[in-house]
Design a protein around this motif. Structure first.
Motif, short mmCIF file in Angstrom:
data_model
loop_
_atom_site.label_atom_id
_atom_site.label_comp_id
_atom_site.label_asym_id
_atom_site.label_seq_id
_atom_site.Cartn_x
_atom_site.Cartn_y
_atom_site.Cartn_z
N ALA A 180 0.83 -1.21 0.00
CA ALA A 180 0.00 0.00 0.00
C ALA A 180 0.87 1.26 0.00
O ALA A 180 0.53 2.25 -0.65
CB ALA A 180 -0.95 -0.01 1.19
N ARG A 181 1.97 1.22 0.71
CA ARG A 181 2.88 2.37 0.76
C ARG A 181 3.70 2.50 -0.52
O ARG A 181 3.90 3.59 -1.03
CB ARG A 181 3.85 2.24 1.94
CG ARG A 181 3.25 2.51 3.29
CD ARG A 181 4.32 2.60 4.37
NE ARG A 181 5.23 1.46 4.38
CZ ARG A 181 5.02 0.32 5.02
NH1 ARG A 181 3.90 0.14 5.70
NH2 ARG A 181 5.91 -0.65 4.99
N GLU A 182 4.19 1.38 -1.03
CA GLU A 182 5.13 1.38 -2.15
C GLU A 182 4.45 1.32 -3.52
O GLU A 182 5.05 1.66 -4.52
CB GLU A 182 6.12 0.21 -2.02
CG GLU A 182 6.96 0.25 -0.75
CD GLU A 182 7.87 1.45 -0.69
OE1 GLU A 182 8.42 1.83 -1.74
OE2 GLU A 182 8.03 2.01 0.41
N GLY A 183 3.23 0.84 -3.54
CA GLY A 183 2.49 0.72 -4.79
C GLY A 183 2.18 -0.74 -5.11
O GLY A 183 3.07 -1.59 -5.03
N PHE A 184 0.94 -0.99 -5.44
CA PHE A 184 0.53 -2.34 -5.81
C PHE A 184 0.94 -2.60 -7.26
O PHE A 184 0.97 -1.69 -8.07
CB PHE A 184 -0.99 -2.49 -5.67
CG PHE A 184 -1.47 -2.42 -4.25
CD1 PHE A 184 -1.29 -3.47 -3.39
CD2 PHE A 184 -2.10 -1.28 -3.78
CE1 PHE A 184 -1.72 -3.41 -2.08
CE2 PHE A 184 -2.54 -1.19 -2.48
CZ PHE A 184 -2.35 -2.26 -1.62
N PRO A 185 1.26 -3.86 -7.59
CA PRO A 185 1.58 -4.18 -8.98
C PRO A 185 0.35 -3.97 -9.88
O PRO A 185 -0.78 -3.91 -9.40
CB PRO A 185 2.00 -5.65 -8.94
CG PRO A 185 1.56 -6.18 -7.64
CD PRO A 185 1.32 -5.03 -6.72
N ALA A 186 0.60 -3.88 -11.15
CA ALA A 186 -0.49 -3.70 -12.12
C ALA A 186 -1.28 -4.99 -12.27
O ALA A 186 -0.83 -6.08 -11.91
CB ALA A 186 0.10 -3.29 -13.47
N GLY A 187 -2.48 -4.86 -12.80
CA GLY A 187 -3.27 -6.02 -13.16
C GLY A 187 -4.02 -6.66 -12.02
O GLY A 187 -4.24 -6.07 -10.96
N GLN A 188 -4.40 -7.91 -12.27
CA GLN A 188 -5.21 -8.65 -11.31
C GLN A 188 -4.51 -8.82 -9.96
O GLN A 188 -5.15 -8.66 -8.92
CB GLN A 188 -5.57 -10.03 -11.88
CG GLN A 188 -6.42 -10.86 -10.92
CD GLN A 188 -6.69 -12.25 -11.42
OE1 GLN A 188 -5.82 -12.90 -11.98
NE2 GLN A 188 -7.91 -12.72 -11.22
N LEU A 189 -3.23 -9.11 -9.98
CA LEU A 189 -2.53 -9.31 -8.71
C LEU A 189 -2.60 -8.05 -7.86
O LEU A 189 -2.90 -8.12 -6.66
CB LEU A 189 -1.07 -9.72 -8.95
CG LEU A 189 -0.23 -9.90 -7.70
CD1 LEU A 189 -0.80 -11.00 -6.80
CD2 LEU A 189 1.21 -10.20 -8.05
N GLY A 190 -2.33 -6.91 -8.44
CA GLY A 190 -2.39 -5.66 -7.70
C GLY A 190 -3.78 -5.39 -7.15
O GLY A 190 -3.94 -4.93 -6.01
N ARG A 191 -4.80 -5.66 -7.96
CA ARG A 191 -6.18 -5.47 -7.51
C ARG A 191 -6.49 -6.37 -6.32
O ARG A 191 -7.11 -5.93 -5.33
CB ARG A 191 -7.12 -5.75 -8.67
CG ARG A 191 -8.56 -5.37 -8.41
CD ARG A 191 -9.47 -5.59 -9.60
NE ARG A 191 -9.69 -7.02 -9.82
CZ ARG A 191 -9.26 -7.71 -10.85
NH1 ARG A 191 -8.55 -7.12 -11.79
NH2 ARG A 191 -9.53 -8.99 -10.97
N LEU A 192 -6.04 -7.62 -6.38
CA LEU A 192 -6.30 -8.55 -5.28
C LEU A 192 -5.52 -8.18 -4.02
O LEU A 192 -6.05 -8.28 -2.91
CB LEU A 192 -5.96 -9.98 -5.72
CG LEU A 192 -6.86 -10.57 -6.80
CD1 LEU A 192 -6.34 -11.91 -7.25
CD2 LEU A 192 -8.30 -10.67 -6.33
N LEU A 193 -4.29 -7.75 -4.18
CA LEU A 193 -3.51 -7.32 -3.02
C LEU A 193 -4.14 -6.10 -2.36
O LEU A 193 -4.19 -6.00 -1.13
CB LEU A 193 -2.06 -7.04 -3.42
CG LEU A 193 -1.23 -8.26 -3.80
CD1 LEU A 193 0.11 -7.83 -4.40
CD2 LEU A 193 -1.01 -9.17 -2.60
#
Length: 72
Positions: free
Chosen positions: A36-49
């Motif tokens: 959350a601080r550093e940035g979520f990855p793009a795509g589905q993985l980021g959305r799920l995280l």
């Protein structure tokens, strides 16, 4: 939010990093907060995280219990 995302949290595993192969629903809160601080990855993985971070941050992990039970 895609309604299937909650099911994905208890079935998909983290594909890399310190917690590789751990279910996204089982990732520790401090790891989710780091994303959350550093940035979520793009795509589905980021959305799920991001979704799992919100669930963890609001102390709602118990909501995933019935989905885990459905998996067997």
């Amino acid at each position: 939010m895609d309604p299937e995302d909650l099911q994905r949290l208890v079935t998909l595993k983290m594909p890399y990093g310190k917690y590789k192969d751990r279910l996204i629903a089982d990732l520790p809160g401090h790891y989710l907060a780091w994303f959350a601080r550093e940035g979520f990855p793009a795509g589905q993985l980021g959305r799920l995280l991001a979704l799992m971070h919100e669930i963890d941050h609001n102390n709602l992990r118990e909501l995933l219990t019935p989905l885990r039970d459905k998996r067997g």
